[in-house]
Design a protein around this motif. Structure first.
Motif, PDB file in Angstrom:
ATOM      1  N   GLU A  40       0.831  -1.208   0.000  1.00 62.81           N
ATOM      2  CA  GLU A  40       0.000   0.000   0.000  1.00 62.81           C
ATOM      3  C   GLU A  40       0.865   1.257   0.000  1.00 62.81           C
ATOM      4  O   GLU A  40       0.603   2.212  -0.740  1.00 62.81           O
ATOM      5  N   ILE A  41       1.907   1.250   0.816  1.00 58.07           N
ATOM      6  CA  ILE A  41       2.822   2.397   0.856  1.00 58.07           C
ATOM      7  C   ILE A  41       3.517   2.556  -0.494  1.00 58.07           C
ATOM      8  O   ILE A  41       3.636   3.671  -1.015  1.00 58.07           O
ATOM      9  N   GLY A  42       3.981   1.440  -1.052  1.00 57.47           N
ATOM     10  CA  GLY A  42       4.651   1.494  -2.341  1.00 57.47           C
ATOM     11  C   GLY A  42       3.760   2.040  -3.433  1.00 57.47           C
ATOM     12  O   GLY A  42       4.199   2.822  -4.283  1.00 57.47           O
ATOM     13  N   GLU A  43       2.482   1.644  -3.433  1.00 59.52           N
ATOM     14  CA  GLU A  43       1.548   2.141  -4.448  1.00 59.52           C
ATOM     15  C   GLU A  43       1.300   3.631  -4.283  1.00 59.52           C
ATOM     16  O   GLU A  43       1.181   4.370  -5.270  1.00 59.52           O
ATOM     17  N   LEU A  44       1.192   4.110  -3.041  1.00 62.88           N
ATOM     18  CA  LEU A  44       0.979   5.533  -2.802  1.00 62.88           C
ATOM     19  C   LEU A  44       2.181   6.369  -3.222  1.00 62.88           C
ATOM     20  O   LEU A  44       2.043   7.468  -3.757  1.00 62.88           O
ATOM     21  N   LEU A  45       3.375   5.827  -2.985  1.00 63.01           N
ATOM     22  CA  LEU A  45       4.583   6.562  -3.335  1.00 63.01           C
ATOM     23  C   LEU A  45       4.855   6.544  -4.828  1.00 63.01           C
ATOM     24  O   LEU A  45       5.482   7.459  -5.363  1.00 63.01           O
ATOM     25  N   GLY A  49       8.590   7.515  -5.849  1.00 62.01           N
ATOM     26  CA  GLY A  49       8.504   7.807  -4.425  1.00 62.01           C
ATOM     27  C   GLY A  49       8.547   9.289  -4.148  1.00 62.01           C
ATOM     28  O   GLY A  49       9.148   9.724  -3.167  1.00 62.01           O
ATOM     29  N   SER A  50       7.909  10.104  -5.002  1.00 61.71           N
ATOM     30  CA  SER A  50       8.021  11.546  -4.864  1.00 61.71           C
ATOM     31  C   SER A  50       6.666  12.171  -4.577  1.00 61.71           C
ATOM     32  O   SER A  50       5.827  12.282  -5.452  1.00 61.71           O
ATOM     33  N   ILE A  51       6.440  12.525  -3.324  1.00 63.31           N
ATOM     34  CA  ILE A  51       5.255  13.276  -2.957  1.00 63.31           C
ATOM     35  C   ILE A  51       5.692  14.484  -2.161  1.00 63.31           C
ATOM     36  O   ILE A  51       6.783  14.543  -1.625  1.00 63.31           O
ATOM     37  N   GLU A  52       4.850  15.466  -2.096  1.00 61.78           N
ATOM     38  CA  GLU A  52       5.174  16.716  -1.447  1.00 61.78           C
ATOM     39  C   GLU A  52       4.710  16.676  -0.004  1.00 61.78           C
ATOM     40  O   GLU A  52       3.674  16.101   0.308  1.00 61.78           O
ATOM     41  N   GLY A  53       5.442  17.320   0.903  1.00 60.25           N
ATOM     42  CA  GLY A  53       4.986  17.305   2.286  1.00 60.25           C
ATOM     43  C   GLY A  53       5.860  18.077   3.241  1.00 60.25           C
ATOM     44  O   GLY A  53       5.555  18.148   4.424  1.00 60.25           O
ATOM     45  N   GLY A  54       6.953  18.671   2.781  1.00 56.11           N
ATOM     46  CA  GLY A  54       7.792  19.504   3.626  1.00 56.11           C
ATOM     47  C   GLY A  54       8.362  18.768   4.814  1.00 56.11           C
ATOM     48  O   GLY A  54       8.731  17.598   4.733  1.00 56.11           O
ATOM     49  N   ASP A  55       8.412  19.451   5.957  1.00 49.72           N
ATOM     50  CA  ASP A  55       9.005  18.873   7.163  1.00 49.72           C
ATOM     51  C   ASP A  55       8.231  17.647   7.642  1.00 49.72           C
ATOM     52  O   ASP A  55       8.815  16.699   8.163  1.00 49.72           O
ATOM     53  N   ALA A  56       6.913  17.689   7.473  1.00 55.21           N
ATOM     54  CA  ALA A  56       6.092  16.559   7.918  1.00 55.21           C
ATOM     55  C   ALA A  56       6.452  15.296   7.142  1.00 55.21           C
ATOM     56  O   ALA A  56       6.569  14.213   7.712  1.00 55.21           O
ATOM     57  N   LEU A  57       6.650  15.449   5.831  1.00 57.30           N
ATOM     58  CA  LEU A  57       7.032  14.293   5.014  1.00 57.30           C
ATOM     59  C   LEU A  57       8.426  13.815   5.385  1.00 57.30           C
ATOM     60  O   LEU A  57       8.682  12.611   5.460  1.00 57.30           O
ATOM     61  N   SER A  58       9.337  14.767   5.602  1.00 55.66           N
ATOM     62  CA  SER A  58      10.706  14.400   5.975  1.00 55.66           C
ATOM     63  C   SER A  58      10.713  13.577   7.256  1.00 55.66           C
ATOM     64  O   SER A  58      11.416  12.570   7.361  1.00 55.66           O
ATOM     65  N   VAL A 112       0.988   4.092   7.321  1.00 57.25           N
ATOM     66  CA  VAL A 112       0.078   4.168   6.178  1.00 57.25           C
ATOM     67  C   VAL A 112      -0.941   5.276   6.388  1.00 57.25           C
ATOM     68  O   VAL A 112      -1.205   6.091   5.489  1.00 57.25           O
ATOM     69  N   HIS A 113      -1.514   5.330   7.599  1.00 62.79           N
ATOM     70  CA  HIS A 113      -2.517   6.356   7.888  1.00 62.79           C
ATOM     71  C   HIS A 113      -1.923   7.754   7.779  1.00 62.79           C
ATOM     72  O   HIS A 113      -2.538   8.667   7.220  1.00 62.79           O
ATOM     73  N   ARG A 114      -0.713   7.919   8.284  1.00 61.01           N
ATOM     74  CA  ARG A 114      -0.066   9.232   8.226  1.00 61.01           C
ATOM     75  C   ARG A 114       0.242   9.630   6.792  1.00 61.01           C
ATOM     76  O   ARG A 114       0.153  10.803   6.423  1.00 61.01           O
ATOM     77  N   LEU A 115       0.629   8.656   5.964  1.00 61.21           N
ATOM     78  CA  LEU A 115       0.908   8.960   4.566  1.00 61.21           C
ATOM     79  C   LEU A 115      -0.361   9.398   3.849  1.00 61.21           C
ATOM     80  O   LEU A 115      -0.341  10.340   3.049  1.00 61.21           O
ATOM     81  N   PHE A 116      -1.482   8.735   4.139  1.00 62.18           N
ATOM     82  CA  PHE A 116      -2.759   9.151   3.562  1.00 62.18           C
ATOM     83  C   PHE A 116      -3.078  10.590   3.961  1.00 62.18           C
ATOM     84  O   PHE A 116      -3.510  11.401   3.148  1.00 62.18           O
ATOM     85  N   GLU A 117      -2.865  10.903   5.232  1.00 60.78           N
ATOM     86  CA  GLU A 117      -3.150  12.254   5.709  1.00 60.78           C
ATOM     87  C   GLU A 117      -2.271  13.284   5.018  1.00 60.78           C
ATOM     88  O   GLU A 117      -2.733  14.349   4.599  1.00 60.78           O
ATOM     89  N   HIS A 119      -0.790  12.958   2.127  1.00 63.04           N
ATOM     90  CA  HIS A 119      -1.172  12.995   0.719  1.00 63.04           C
ATOM     91  C   HIS A 119      -2.419  13.835   0.524  1.00 63.04           C
ATOM     92  O   HIS A 119      -2.473  14.714  -0.349  1.00 63.04           O
ATOM     93  N   ASN A 120      -3.436  13.593   1.352  1.00 68.40           N
ATOM     94  CA  ASN A 120      -4.711  14.283   1.197  1.00 68.40           C
ATOM     95  C   ASN A 120      -4.620  15.753   1.581  1.00 68.40           C
ATOM     96  O   ASN A 120      -5.187  16.619   0.918  1.00 68.40           O
ATOM     97  N   SER A 121      -3.897  16.046   2.669  1.00 63.66           N
ATOM     98  CA  SER A 121      -3.780  17.438   3.090  1.00 63.66           C
ATOM     99  C   SER A 121      -2.998  18.258   2.081  1.00 63.66           C
ATOM    100  O   SER A 121      -3.337  19.403   1.788  1.00 63.66           O
ATOM    101  N   THR A 122      -1.943  17.659   1.509  1.00 66.58           N
ATOM    102  CA  THR A 122      -1.155  18.358   0.485  1.00 66.58           C
ATOM    103  C   THR A 122      -1.991  18.594  -0.755  1.00 66.58           C
ATOM    104  O   THR A 122      -1.982  19.677  -1.335  1.00 66.58           O
ATOM    105  N   SER A 123      -2.747  17.574  -1.157  1.00 66.11           N
ATOM    106  CA  SER A 123      -3.583  17.705  -2.343  1.00 66.11           C
ATOM    107  C   SER A 123      -4.650  18.762  -2.137  1.00 66.11           C
ATOM    108  O   SER A 123      -4.925  19.584  -3.010  1.00 66.11           O
ATOM    109  N   THR A 124      -5.276  18.779  -0.923  1.00 70.00           N
ATOM    110  CA  THR A 124      -6.333  19.737  -0.629  1.00 70.00           C
ATOM    111  C   THR A 124      -5.799  21.154  -0.634  1.00 70.00           C
ATOM    112  O   THR A 124      -6.381  22.069  -1.209  1.00 70.00           O
ATOM    113  N   GLU A 125      -4.638  21.343   0.010  1.00 70.56           N
ATOM    114  CA  GLU A 125      -4.054  22.680   0.104  1.00 70.56           C
ATOM    115  C   GLU A 125      -3.615  23.196  -1.256  1.00 70.56           C
ATOM    116  O   GLU A 125      -3.780  24.365  -1.584  1.00 70.56           O
TER     117      GLU A 125
END
Length: 707
Positions: A40-45, A49-58, A112-117, A119-125
């Motif tokens: 699931e993580i691999g599919e999301l990435l 493996g490049s998604i945006e998220g700043g310090d939270a992603l780091s 997994v839950h944190r990655l969804f959050e 992903h969704n928060s970055t997309s929404t913003e």
């Protein structure tokens, strides 16, 4: 690069569940839940493996790195404890490991839950005010303008997209720190720097853009190549075997992992990220990381040196050292997966390795280590997939080598005076590459009874044909590379019959029972070889076999000490795909005439190497012959006094080697007034050694001139 450790660790877990099914009996459900979370993580990435998220992603990436690293250690430790305990307390160990898996499962679920959050928060913003159906995909900015372009795709869900990562090189922190340990500093910098220039900002942007656009498996391959010192050229075949052993090759249905690894390497070469060595083509393909990309990927590993006082980071997974004894004490805390010895060493007798600290090793490369014996404790390294013993003085292998059940590659080329292998070696059911080659005074290696158990074996070289082995080779139908020595009339029929069963064979080497310069190599006219790509025939031949001219797939051919009375090129120049041809004491005529190579002959030949004690003159080359020749090497042609007329028309030539060269011939090739200079004036590199300099060959290097 967060996706690389995820996907490669997932791939390893799935492989272990198949290969070590008894080990994980009773733990299947938990292991399946863990692998599902990793998928699931691999599919999301995605692939990059490049998604945006700043310090939270780091922060999330660092946590994911720690989770995978811990799970990797725990799985390896569990397998080790089961093996060492010989099943005495397997239930207790499994209960303990079950509790560990529960904690890992919980950590992964949370990740997994944190990655969804994220992903969704970055997309929404980023996409406020947009409909999902009008979602705009961020594209890279290869020109480095700082602007981004968009394209609208209808009917897509937000979850279908991966947004650009802020740090495309992943320089925040690597989960797979490479430690370069040695006495040599990086001696060469980026090509612009070597020429006294500072790399332009636009060039750096282009390099970064190309690197960041690579899929995870190509980035991992490039980083792995950068482990080795910049002045070290890596053999292609060795790197392929190491990448597979390291688990750094993506699986492709229906393809050998080795072929996929070679595809990855070729793609990096095509993109200019790996530089191919062209100075000595007879040594095979070698390469290193191109300077600008080495500078980029260096940030993925820490560089320390033997004489420094700094301790190695605990996250170290790969260690390259020129002094094994100096880092032995660090192995307990490091738990490295790979250990490379760089440069010649002289290890002492006895236990020269901290085997307790090395118990997690998967790759152990001891080439040129000066080892005289291999300790029994090497059998404790049950995770070992690659064992390199090339160029050592080992007299025999310990029986406990048979305990290395994960071993894929055993390289014993030029390894002392080994003449036979222990029967325990047959326990290595996963062995893929068994590479052996004679040392001085040693012929082929004797194999134990039962070699048919090597069902996964792809490479077998340096094997003795006698003692019934020729017939038993017929059971190894999956072999792709085979090298057989001691071929004679007694075993020839069985040997060639066995080879005919190997429909996937692409490389074949044959040598006679007597030394190549004296022995006759028995070849059968009825032999119809498979679709060979490489062929090496050592030993005297009565004539070129008729079937040789029909192997249209052949790209590399060596004829050694053939002592042919007729020129082999009458047949060979018609081969449509031949790229490398070595005639080593194969045809001892005094003169090569135009029949040696006609117009249109050797249409794809790039390398021609000739060694002859008799050759005096190559009279003429017809215009249009050898249209793609790049390297022309004359070795030990000590009587050669004339290069062919027409050589000047081969505009593709890069190198001409004349080692040695008659002094009077050297005079005729001189730029100022040499009567034959016009034949070589357009060749960029000419290397020669005059006969008069032979007495000082060990004191002076061959003269090299560029015209």
């Amino acid at each position: 690069m967060a996706v690389a450790p995820v996907k490669f660790f997932l791939q390893r877990l799935e492989s272990l569940l198949l290969q070590e099914s008894r080990t994980f009996t009773g733990l299947e459900d938990q292991m399946e839940r863990i692998t599902s979370s990793l998928r699931e993580i691999g599919e999301l990435l995605g692939e990059r493996g490049s998604i945006e998220g700043g310090d939270a992603l780091s922060s999330w990436m660092k946590e994911l790195d720690a989770i995978i690293r811990d799970m990797d250690d725990q799985v390896d430790e569990f397998i080790i404890q089961l093996d060492w305990g010989n099943g005495s307390d397997s239930l207790g160990l499994k209960d303990e490991f079950r509790n560990i898996l529960q904690k890992s499962e919980s950590r992964l679920t949370d990740a997994v839950h944190r990655l969804f959050e994220l992903h969704n928060s970055t997309s929404t913003e980023t996409e406020k005010g947009k409909n999902v159906d009008d979602y705009d995909v961020m594209e890279e900015d290869p020109a480095g303008t700082g602007k981004s372009s968009t394209k609208t795709e209808k009917g897509k869900n937000v979850e279908d997209y991966n947004v650009m990562e802020e740090d495309p090189l992943g320089t925040r922190e690597s989960t797979d720190i490479e430690i370069l340990e040695g006495d040599e500093e990086e001696s060469n910098q980026e090509s612009d720097e070597e020429n006294g220039k500072t790399p332009s900002a636009s060039s750096c942007v282009v390099f970064k853009s190309k690197y960041s656009s690579l899929p995870y498996y190509l980035q991992s391959c490039l980083i792995y190549c950068a482990i080795f010192p910049e002045n070290h050229w890596i053999h292609k075949g060795k790197l392929v075997r190491m990448l597979v052993a390291e688990g750094l090759v993506q699986e492709k249905a229906g393809e050998f992992m080795e072929d996929v690894a070679e595809e990855n390497i070729n793609e990096l070469i095509r993109q200019g990220m790996l530089e191919v060595m062209d100075e000595n083509p007879r040594d095979g393909v070698k390469f290193k990381v191109s300077s600008p990309y080495r500078k980029l990927v260096k940030e993925h590993f820490v560089s320390t040196h033997v004489n420094s006082d700094s301790s190695l980071p605990h996250t170290t997974r790969r260690v390259l050292t020129s002094d094994l004894m100096k880092i032995a004490h660090s192995l307990n805390s490091l738990r490295p997966r790979s250990l490379f010895l760089h440069g010649k060493q002289h290890l002492p007798e006895g236990n020269w390795l901290n085997f307790a600290g090395a118990k997690f090793l998967r790759v152990l490369d001891l080439e040129d280590a000066g080892i005289k014996s291999l300790p029994e404790e090497v059998g404790d390294l049950i995770h070992l997939t690659y064992l390199g013993l090339k160029h050592n003085d080992i007299q025999e292998l310990p029986a406990r080598v048979g305990n290395l059940r994960a071993l894929q590659t055993l390289d014993m080329r030029m390894c002392g005076y080994l003449t036979a292998l222990p029967s325990e070696l047959l326990n290595l059911a996963r062995l893929r590459h068994l590479k052996m080659l004679k040392n001085m005074g040693v012929r082929g290696m004797k194999l134990p009874e039962g070699i048919g158990r090597f069902k996964n074996l792809l490479t077998l070289t340096g094997v003795q044909a006698g003692n019934g082995i020729s017939r038993k080779l017929g059971t190894l139908t999956q072999l792709r590379r085979l090298g057989v020595m001691d071929v004679d009339e007694e075993n020839a029929n069985e040997l060639y019959s066995s080879i005919m069963n190997m429909q996937g064979l692409i490389s074949l080497s044959l040598e006679p029972k007597q030394p190549s310069n004296k022995g006759n190599l028995v070849l059968l006219e009825s032999f119809l070889p498979p679709l060979l790509v490489k062929l090496r025939l050592e030993g005297q031949l009565e004539k070129i076999p008729n079937w040789l001219g029909s192997i249209t797939s052949l790209t590399k051919l060596r004829l050694g000490f053939s002592n042919l009375s007729e020129s082999p090129t009458l047949v060979l120049q018609k081969l449509p795909n031949l790229k490398v041809l070595t005639l080593w004491r194969a045809y001892e005529a005094k003169t090569y005439d135009t029949e040696f190579c006609k117009a249109g002959g050797f249409p794809k030949l790039e390398v021609l190497i000739i060694s002859s004690h008799s050759l005096e003159e190559w009279a003429e080359l017809e215009e249009g012959a050898l249209p793609r020749l790049q390297y022309l090497h004359f070795h030990n042609c000590s009587h050669l006094r004339k290069l062919p007329e027409g050589l000047q028309f081969i505009t593709s030539l890069k190198q001409l080697y004349l080692l040695p060269l008659l002094d009077e011939h050297a005079e005729r090739l001189k730029p100022d007034g040499g009567e034959e200079n016009y034949k070589i004036i357009n060749i960029p590199t000419i290397c020669f050694l005059p006969m008069s300099a032979l007495s000082s060959i060990f004191r002076n290097s061959p003269m090299t001139s560029k015209t």
